[in-house]
Design a protein around this motif. Structure first.
Motif, mmCIF file in Angstrom:
data_model
loop_
_atom_site.group_PDB
_atom_site.id
_atom_site.type_symbol
_atom_site.label_atom_id
_atom_site.label_comp_id
_atom_site.label_asym_id
_atom_site.label_seq_id
_atom_site.Cartn_x
_atom_site.Cartn_y
_atom_site.Cartn_z
ATOM 1 N N UNK A 1 0.990 -1.242 0.026
ATOM 2 C CA UNK A 1 -0.099 0.122 0.011
ATOM 3 C C UNK A 1 0.677 1.195 -0.062
ATOM 4 N N UNK A 2 1.756 1.270 0.846
ATOM 5 C CA UNK A 2 2.730 2.469 0.919
ATOM 6 C C UNK A 2 3.404 2.511 -0.584
ATOM 7 N N UNK A 3 3.823 1.690 -1.112
ATOM 8 C CA UNK A 3 4.333 1.684 -2.494
ATOM 9 C C UNK A 3 3.699 2.005 -3.505
ATOM 10 N N UNK A 4 2.328 1.769 -3.459
ATOM 11 C CA UNK A 4 1.266 2.564 -4.431
ATOM 12 C C UNK A 4 1.079 3.680 -3.920
ATOM 13 N N UNK A 5 1.131 4.384 -2.881
ATOM 14 C CA UNK A 5 0.819 5.670 -2.330
ATOM 15 C C UNK A 5 1.793 6.368 -2.878
ATOM 16 N N UNK A 6 3.012 6.088 -2.748
ATOM 17 C CA UNK A 6 4.347 6.622 -3.251
ATOM 18 C C UNK A 6 4.168 6.902 -4.795
ATOM 19 N N UNK A 7 3.755 5.867 -5.545
ATOM 20 C CA UNK A 7 3.687 5.889 -6.885
ATOM 21 C C UNK A 7 2.600 6.961 -7.248
ATOM 22 N N UNK A 8 1.262 6.972 -6.704
ATOM 23 C CA UNK A 8 0.523 7.842 -7.057
ATOM 24 C C UNK A 8 0.700 9.280 -6.736
ATOM 25 N N UNK A 9 1.709 9.550 -5.513
ATOM 26 C CA UNK A 9 2.029 10.811 -5.272
ATOM 27 C C UNK A 9 3.050 11.446 -6.230
ATOM 28 N N UNK A 10 3.958 10.554 -6.609
ATOM 29 C CA UNK A 10 5.067 10.754 -7.837
ATOM 30 C C UNK A 10 4.521 11.097 -9.160
ATOM 31 N N UNK A 11 3.520 10.283 -9.309
ATOM 32 C CA UNK A 11 2.728 10.633 -10.819
ATOM 33 C C UNK A 11 2.072 11.871 -10.767
ATOM 34 N N UNK A 12 1.076 11.993 -9.582
ATOM 35 C CA UNK A 12 0.580 13.370 -9.605
ATOM 36 C C UNK A 12 1.317 14.569 -9.381
ATOM 37 N N UNK A 13 2.362 14.489 -8.650
ATOM 38 C CA UNK A 13 3.353 15.723 -8.813
ATOM 39 C C UNK A 13 3.779 15.806 -10.358
ATOM 40 N N UNK A 14 4.284 14.818 -11.212
ATOM 41 C CA UNK A 14 4.683 15.107 -12.654
ATOM 42 C C UNK A 14 3.438 15.590 -13.216
ATOM 43 N N UNK A 15 2.418 14.911 -13.272
ATOM 44 C CA UNK A 15 1.126 15.227 -13.838
ATOM 45 C C UNK A 15 0.783 16.845 -13.874
ATOM 46 N N UNK A 16 1.223 17.355 -12.714
ATOM 47 C CA UNK A 16 0.672 18.722 -12.331
ATOM 48 C C UNK A 16 1.886 19.669 -12.856
ATOM 49 N N UNK A 17 2.928 19.192 -13.215
ATOM 50 C CA UNK A 17 4.041 20.060 -13.570
ATOM 51 C C UNK A 17 3.845 20.681 -14.811
ATOM 52 N N UNK A 18 4.338 21.870 -15.193
ATOM 53 C CA UNK A 18 4.320 22.440 -16.733
ATOM 54 C C UNK A 18 5.635 23.176 -16.742
ATOM 55 N N UNK A 19 6.547 22.315 -16.689
ATOM 56 C CA UNK A 19 7.994 22.619 -16.995
ATOM 57 C C UNK A 19 8.616 22.248 -18.401
ATOM 58 N N UNK A 20 8.046 21.609 -19.141
ATOM 59 C CA UNK A 20 8.705 20.889 -20.317
ATOM 60 C C UNK A 20 8.010 21.363 -21.658
ATOM 61 N N UNK A 21 7.865 22.741 -21.633
ATOM 62 C CA UNK A 21 7.455 23.199 -23.041
ATOM 63 C C UNK A 21 8.165 23.130 -24.099
ATOM 64 N N UNK A 22 7.431 22.554 -25.069
ATOM 65 C CA UNK A 22 8.026 22.608 -26.392
ATOM 66 C C UNK A 22 7.309 23.614 -27.332
ATOM 67 N N UNK A 23 8.105 24.648 -27.840
ATOM 68 C CA UNK A 23 7.553 25.368 -28.807
ATOM 69 C C UNK A 23 6.829 25.116 -29.923
ATOM 70 N N UNK A 24 5.897 25.406 -30.440
ATOM 71 C CA UNK A 24 5.150 25.207 -31.681
ATOM 72 C C UNK A 24 6.019 25.076 -32.792
ATOM 73 N N UNK A 25 6.865 25.875 -32.803
ATOM 74 C CA UNK A 25 8.194 25.866 -33.925
ATOM 75 C C UNK A 25 8.764 24.610 -33.991
ATOM 76 N N UNK A 26 9.208 23.976 -32.935
ATOM 77 C CA UNK A 26 10.083 22.818 -32.662
ATOM 78 C C UNK A 26 9.032 21.548 -33.232
ATOM 79 N N UNK A 27 7.874 21.576 -32.916
ATOM 80 C CA UNK A 27 6.835 20.624 -33.340
ATOM 81 C C UNK A 27 6.746 20.561 -34.898
ATOM 82 N N UNK A 28 6.656 21.873 -35.168
ATOM 83 C CA UNK A 28 6.536 21.943 -36.835
ATOM 84 C C UNK A 28 7.734 21.329 -37.522
#
Length: 938
Positions: free
Chosen positions: A307-334
């Protein structure tokens, strides 16, 4: 698979042992025992591949002679119950070659024993078991007295310390894992899985029939006695430390039942009395957590650690999912898209959606893709966008062949998870906030390993992209981390199959991916790809016949035979070689001793590599064709066009490559596949086996395994997906008396818990609302009650809300729920990922008229068969309902002229032998009425 085994015992005269006899047996040699004046001769014993005496600094050189060493030990010990030597036994990973295993054993013995002042008599055994697999292990006899130039002195009591033995056990796992990582072997061992407070459970010997008979006849059987002794010892350890049992059980399953616990206790106890005490100890363990009942009404349990392992995984994925630090500009996608287009590669709408999802600023991306949908190709374009934006991209996967497929398909430099974790442990190759970590075949990764990787990435600020298919082969270790993460944080689905070239085969792959195994089997049966024989032996023979004919007809095509077990793979490999030998297509056979036993190879043979080896340039699962072979060396042309050569003494992890297990085949793509079905298959393995081909797949089975088609379909439809402790509602813990605690300086301090909530998307909310409304209506109908007006209104409004977010969303979700009614309950309970994925599939079918035509024909044929069945049984009420449904289908064509036009070319498939000349809708409406007349006229 590498296993952890490390045991220690003392060789003493009190047990009637002789140091000379023990050393002679373990070294397969002839030694003279001066104390007893007799020879101990075990020189005929096989399996000893390395034997040496290792001396510490300052020890007399003559003690490097085994006979002189142990005679000197016997002389130094005067007591009749003297302890003569300590023996350490440990298992060497079978994934290593003999030379690698010997070097590992020597390094460990030198570092941990010889450098402490002990003399070590090391003997490495490389036995081959009855299953044909190597069982490498080492026996180390250690002296117990200090030794100097004058010989043996006093006994060193420090060497008997319990904590030192515990350290040796831990150090062995560290030595092994470090060496496995250095060799890029995707395996690892963990002493902790069978250890608590320094005490571990010893693996028991397998007792064969002969030993069992000896024990039953009250004859001395050392192996049987040792088996029972280990069981008793393990039982005592579990009673003292019940957490041991929970650690061991939850190694491969996140939750377990009382029956699972009883099976474990039976294996690790001796007699009913000890069994009962083991069960009572585990049931009363504070680490045991009750989860309530599962869908079958059985009580489910897990451990606090899980249970503690699953809770740590849930916390880590939640933190990642709510971060907005890895922007890729539209020109790089194009830029990335333009480069792909220049190479002639154009992403489908689904791939484009996935590309935009993984390259957004979020710290977590999840892509769920059916087999053969082009996930790697999409990742290749994403890699270019990331690199253009200045990020470093790394790929990891559980197995070596998976990393190879990811790297070749996307250009992302990849390695095994075990290898990367080893580097992290050495503080090397640590992630940064400018890194993107792509985890492929994520559905095969257990919860503990996934948590370690995700938590490390979260701590370092890296972005993580999970890619996989939760419906394919399940994780070997406990948990379903990928599935749970996709459900919790959402995912982008890729359902458009690109691997198969025939539309109906793509449909069948989608059916396998969504649990509609029976429909897929029916499709392959209708196209003549299912073959039944009276026995498995006959089915195997028929498969090889068809494989041989297909090989001759299409020599340029790639192909493989798949089945469930290694034993069956061996039989198929032998049969396939016999056909080539009979056709004169193989050169002269050369006998080679491989890690799986003796094999014969010849020029022209197919070969499979079974271990990662950087020096040779192959991975576990790589396939090729033998170009030249001698007793000492082999040259192979790999299927990717590279040519490799190696000395057999350096690399012997090879086998014939005509057939492979389904587990070995995940990630493989070939032109043609031949499958032999055996009872061990489930729906996950069936999905993998029936989706590896581009052009063609044949499916064989015997009636001695599956008496009829129904039993085959039931076996291939078995759901064996792994679960998570979080899938269940925790049972309330029993009230307990509050202990009186001493006053702490932190008493009364209340800290606000940190919680990171994932933002539910508007689409998920709309789908859940629609599902709840649908569930209310279904519930009323099941109770034979009329649907209330406010329920109808809620359903209508939920549909409008869903359509406002996704065009025709309500129509697609309704179709998905009709095809798979269990989605209703899932969605109503907030689990929307599977429903959204099914909606995407329905939308694709709705847009693609050819797919709609295939579905219409399949549904019409299915209802036609039901009409016949109801007519035979006299179930006229069901017959009428089916007739009305078919008339409704026929009338729907009046609103879809494009579909009707396509279906005009398939009138025979629809049961129309001579069209009337009127509309197809009119002709089809007349077919059910024929059965109405037949039924009423009986």
């Amino acid at each position: 698979m590498a296993i952890y085994h490390f045991s220690a015992k003392v060789i003493s005269r009190a047990a009637g042992s002789s140091a000379l006899a023990s050393a002679a047996y373990r070294s397969a040699s002839r030694l003279h025992d001066q104390r007893l004046d007799r020879h101990h001769d075990f020189s005929n014993k096989a399996g000893v591949v390395h034997s040496e005496v290792m001396l510490p600094d300052g020890a007399p050189e003559h003690l490097s002679d085994r006979e002189q060493l142990w005679n000197a030990v016997e002389v130094a010990e005067l007591r009749k119950d003297a302890q003569l030597a300590r023996e350490i036994e440990f298992a060497i990973p079978r994934e290593m070659s003999k030379e690698q295993g010997i070097k590992l054993a020597r390094d460990f013995v030198r570092d941990e024993f010889v450098d402490r002042g002990m003399i070590a008599d090391l003997n490495v055994h490389w036995d081959i078991g009855a299953d044909g697999l190597a069982k490498p292990h080492a026996h180390v006899m250690l002296t117990m007295r200090e030794v100097g130039e004058e010989g043996f002195g006093k006994k060193n009591r420090d060497w008997n310390r319990t904590d030192l033995l515990e350290k040796w056990r831990e150090r062995w796992s560290e030595h092994v894992n470090e060496r496995l990582a250095q060799l890029d072997i995707d395996a690892r061992i963990d002493h902790r899985s069978l250890e608590a407070q320094g005490i571990d459970l010893e693996p028991q010997h397998k007792i064969g029939p002969a030993a069992s008979r000896m024990a039953a006849q009250d004859l001395e059987s050392e192996r049987a006695a040792e088996h029972l002794e280990i069981a008793r010892s393990n039982g005592d350890k579990i009673i003292a430390h019940p957490g041991l049992a929970l650690d061991a059980i939850t190694r491969t399953q996140a939750t377990f039942t009382t029956r699972d616990l009883a099976m474990f206790a039976h294996r690790h106890s001796d007699g009913k009395d000890q069994f009962d005490r083991v069960m009572a100890a585990v049931r009363g363990a504070p680490e045991l957590v009750a989860l309530g009942k599962d869908g079958r009404g059985e009580d489910r349990f897990t451990s606090r650690d899980m249970i503690e392992t699953e809770q740590r995984l849930e916390r880590a994925t939640s933190v990642l999912a709510n971060r907005d630090r890895h922007t890729v500009a539209e020109r790089h996608r194009d830029i990335a898209m333009a480069r792909a287009a220049a190479r002639g590669m154009f992403l489908s709408p689904e791939q484009r959606s996935a590309f935009e999802h993984v390259t957004d600023a979020k710290g977590l991306g999840v892509v769920v893709g059916c087999a053969g949908t082009g996930k790697s190709a999409m990742l290749g374009v994403a890699r270019e966008a990331w690199e253009s934006a200045g990020y470093s991209v790394h790929g990891i996967a559980l197995s070596g062949i998976a990393t190879e497929n990811l790297e070749s398909g996307s250009g992302i430099a990849s390695r095994t998870i075990a290898g990367l974790e080893h580097q992290w442990a050495q503080d090397r190759e640590l992630l940064t906030s400018r890194d993107v970590l792509v985890i492929d075949e994520a559905g095969m990764i257990g919860t503990r390993q996934m948590e370690r990787v995700i938590s490390e990435a979260e701590k370092r600020g890296a972005k993580v992209v999970l890619v996989g298919d939760p419906e394919q082969l399940q994780a070997i270790e406990a948990g379903a981390a990928f599935r749970a993460t996709a459900e919790r944080h959402g995912s982008v689905e890729i359902t458009q199959i690109r691997r198969q070239r025939e539309d109906w085969q793509r449909d069948a792959t989608r059916q396998l991916a969504t649990g509609r195994t029976a429909e897929a089997i029916e499709a392959y049966d209708q196209h003549g790809n299912i073959y039944v024989a009276e026995s498995r032996d006959e089915a195997r023979s028929n498969l090889v016949d068809r494989w041989d004919r297909d090989r001759a007809a299409s020599p340029g095509a790639t192909r493989i035979i798949l089945t469930h077990t290694n034993d069956e793979v061996r039989e198929l490999n032998i049969a396939a070689r016999e056909r080539l030998r009979a056709g004169g297509e193989l050169g002269e056979d050369v006998a080679i001793r491989t890690e799986r036993g003796g094999r014969e190879f010849a020029t022209g043979d197919r070969v499979m590599f079974l271990k990662n080896e950087r020096g040779v340039g192959v991975k576990n699962g790589t396939l090729g064709t033998v170009e030249t072979v001698t007793r000492s060396r082999m040259a192979v042309m790999l299927d990717d066009g590279r040519s490799v050569a190696f000395d057999v003494k350096d690399y012997a992890d090879i086998d014939h490559g005509y057939a492979a297990t389904v587990h070995k085949a995940q990630g493989v793509t070939v032109d043609r596949v031949h499958v032999l079905a055996t009872p061990g298959l489930d729906r996950h393995a069936a999905y993998v086996a029936l989706s590896r081909h581009r052009d063609h797949v044949d499916f064989h089975y015997g009636r001695d395994d599956f008496a009829d088609r129904g039993k085959l379909v039931r076996a291939l439809s078995r759901e064996r997906g792994k679960d998570m402790a979080s899938d269940y509602t925790r049972a309330p813990e029993p009230a307990a008396a509050k202990p009186v605690l001493s006053r702490s300086r932190f008493a009364g301090l209340k800290l606000k818990p940190i919680s990171v909530e994932r933002q539910v998307t508007p689409l998920e909310m709309a789908v859940e609302r629609y599902g709840r409304a649908a569930a209310d209506i279904v519930r009323m109908r099941r109770m034979n009650l009329g649907v209330l007006e406010h329920q109808k209104l809620a359903f209508t409004e939920a549909g409008r809300a869903l359509d406002s977010i996704q065009r025709d969303g309500a129509k697609d979700l309704r179709s998905a729920m009709n095809a798979k009614p269990e989605l209703i309950e899932q969605v109503a309970n907030g689990k929307t990922a599977a429903a959204i994925r099914a909606m995407a599939l329905e939308a694709e079918i709705r847009i693609d008229t050819a797919q709609r035509a295939d579905r219409f024909v399949a549904e019409w044929q299915q209802k036609s068969r039901k009409l016949q069945a109801f007519n035979r049984t006299g179930d006229y009420e069901a017959l009428r309902r089916t007739q009305d449904s078919m008339v409704g289908m026929a009338k729907s064509l009046q609103r879809d002229p494009q579909l009707e036009s396509l279906l005009r070319n398939r009138v025979k498939d629809l049961g129309i032998r001579s069209p009337s000349g009127a509309s197809l809708s009119h002709d089809l409406q007349g077919i059910p009425s024929l059965w109405r007349g037949r039924g009423l006229g009986r």
